[in-house]
Design an enzyme around this catalytic site. Structure first.
Site, short mmCIF file in Angstrom:
data_model
loop_
_atom_site.label_atom_id
_atom_site.label_comp_id
_atom_site.label_asym_id
_atom_site.label_seq_id
_atom_site.Cartn_x
_atom_site.Cartn_y
_atom_site.Cartn_z
N ASN A 59 44.34 44.28 34.27
CA ASN A 59 45.55 43.81 34.19
C ASN A 59 45.84 42.47 33.88
O ASN A 59 46.98 42.17 33.33
CB ASN A 59 46.07 43.99 35.95
N THR A 60 44.74 41.85 34.08
CA THR A 60 44.89 40.28 33.59
C THR A 60 45.00 40.32 32.07
O THR A 60 45.75 39.46 31.63
CB THR A 60 43.72 39.59 34.29
N THR A 117 41.88 46.13 38.41
CA THR A 117 41.15 47.36 38.28
C THR A 117 39.89 47.09 38.97
O THR A 117 39.16 48.11 39.59
CB THR A 117 40.57 47.58 36.76
N HIS A 118 39.12 45.99 39.50
CA HIS A 118 38.11 45.78 40.28
C HIS A 118 38.49 46.15 41.64
O HIS A 118 37.57 46.91 42.45
CB HIS A 118 37.84 44.17 40.53
N TYR A 128 38.38 36.71 34.65
CA TYR A 128 39.62 36.23 33.69
C TYR A 128 40.60 35.79 34.54
O TYR A 128 41.43 34.73 33.96
CB TYR A 128 40.12 37.55 32.93
N GLY A 129 40.82 36.23 35.89
CA GLY A 129 41.79 36.00 36.47
C GLY A 129 42.30 34.56 37.16
O GLY A 129 43.28 34.01 37.42
N GLU A 161 32.16 41.94 41.70
CA GLU A 161 31.09 41.95 40.74
C GLU A 161 29.57 41.70 41.34
O GLU A 161 28.67 42.14 40.80
CB GLU A 161 31.34 40.64 39.76
N SER A 189 36.82 42.53 32.09
CA SER A 189 36.37 41.17 32.51
C SER A 189 34.78 41.71 32.99
O SER A 189 33.98 40.76 32.90
CB SER A 189 36.80 40.36 33.35
N1 DGL Z 1 39.75 43.68 36.40
C1 DGL Z 1 40.79 42.94 35.86
C2 DGL Z 1 42.24 43.20 36.28
O1 DGL Z 1 42.42 44.13 36.49
C3 DGL Z 1 40.45 41.28 35.92
C4 DGL Z 1 39.67 40.63 36.90
C5 DGL Z 1 39.28 39.43 36.51
O2 DGL Z 1 38.28 38.97 35.76
O3 DGL Z 1 39.58 38.51 37.13
O4 DGL Z 1 43.01 42.31 36.73
#
Ligand code: DGL
Length: 279
Positions: free
Chosen positions: A93-94, A203-204, A61-62, A170, A30
């Site tokens: 992951n999301t 991953t963030h 995305y989460g 971000e 994302s």
């Molecule tokens: N980096 C993403 C993850 O691993 C999602 C971050 C997001 O956009 O909420 O879940």
């Protein structure tokens, strides 16, 4: 066939083979989070070419619905596919928890995904609870809940959906003051618990690992091991490439090309994060 024609055909064959093997590997997330996975892959396989797509325009995305995340994942996959990638890594992951099956159905190339590293944490740490930090979407998805079920995690795992943390990352606001204040609010209900390990289920969060660890260590008086699924994902990527004869066999370093859905974000911004991350 003349000697010359034969040599040329052989040359073309080698070219075609090389082209196939050295097609890029596509990563998406994302936003900037997946750069942590990309860097880990690059360290293990520096001769591969990589394309990274950050959907910053639509991050996070989460905190979106399953349908929205699926639609965005499909768009990201289509973008990478249009660039001629030989494999796709869902460095999120999301997006994995909502969209991996759908993407595997859609593409004939390998699709590699993420999973919060609950299993390695449960295996390695016998004392205290395993604290999983992930996005609200990940911790409420069926895929994650059935992982916990399969592992018979029960009370040993405590999962916290961390709405708002991706935004801090971000925006690059990951100094200790910000991250500690955030976690202090978010984990208030867990004071007095014994925490044996932390799993970074988004991953963030890898970009704030130091700050997350220092908060846990301070609050729970531990030297808390941190688990991140990106190492497993990258090992999986390598073995899938090998199994399918898709690895790039050339000896020189490959290239990394960055794209973002947000035109105001320069590839230089991604490159700086990539260079600065330890992998
Ligand atoms: N980096 C993403 C993850 O691993 C999602 C971050 C997001 O956009 O909420 O879940």
């Amino acid at each position: 066939m003349s000697h010359h024609r034969q040599a040329l055909k052989q040359y073309e064959g080698i070219q075609a083979g090389e082209k196939m093997n050295c097609k890029p590997i596509g990563f998406f997330d994302s936003g900037v989070g997946g750069i942590s996975v990309l860097k880990t892959a690059y360290k293990l396989m520096p001769n591969e070419n990589y394309i990274y797509y950050g959907d910053n325009l639509n991050a996070p995305y989460g905190e979106k619905s399953e349908e929205q995340i699926k639609a965005l994942s499909l768009e990201a996959g289509a973008f990478l596919f249009s660039k001629g990638v030989k494999a796709i890594v869902i460095a999120c992951n999301t997006a994995t928890s909502t969209s991996v099956y759908m993407m595997r159905d859609k593409y004939s190339i390998p699709v590699i995904s993420m999973e919060p590293a609950v299993k390695p944490a449960l295996c390695a740490v016998k004392d205290g609870r395993i604290l999983v930090l992930a996005t609200p979407a990940t911790v409420s998805q069926e895929r994650y809940l059935s992982l916990l079920n399969k592992l018979k995690a029960g009370e040993r795992v405590v999962s916290v959906g961390c709405g708002g943390l991706v935004e801090l990352i971000e925006q690059g606001r990951i100094d200790e003051t910000n991250v500690h204040a955030y976690l202090d609010r978010k984990l208030g209900h867990l004071r007095g618990e014994r925490i044996g390990a932390v799993v970074l289920g988004c991953t963030h969060y890898a970009f704030a690992e130091k700050e997350i660890k220092s908060f846990i260590d301070k609050t729970y008086h531990t030297d808390c091991p941190v688990f991140d699924g990106r190492h497993g994902t990258v090992r999986q990527l390598k073995s899938v490439l090998l199994q399918n004869g898709l690895e790039c066999t050339r000896n020189s370093r490959g290239s990394v090309t960055f794209y973002s859905s947000d035109k105001s974000i320069s590839s230089q911004h991604f490159k700086q994060l990539f260079d600065g991350f330890n992998g």
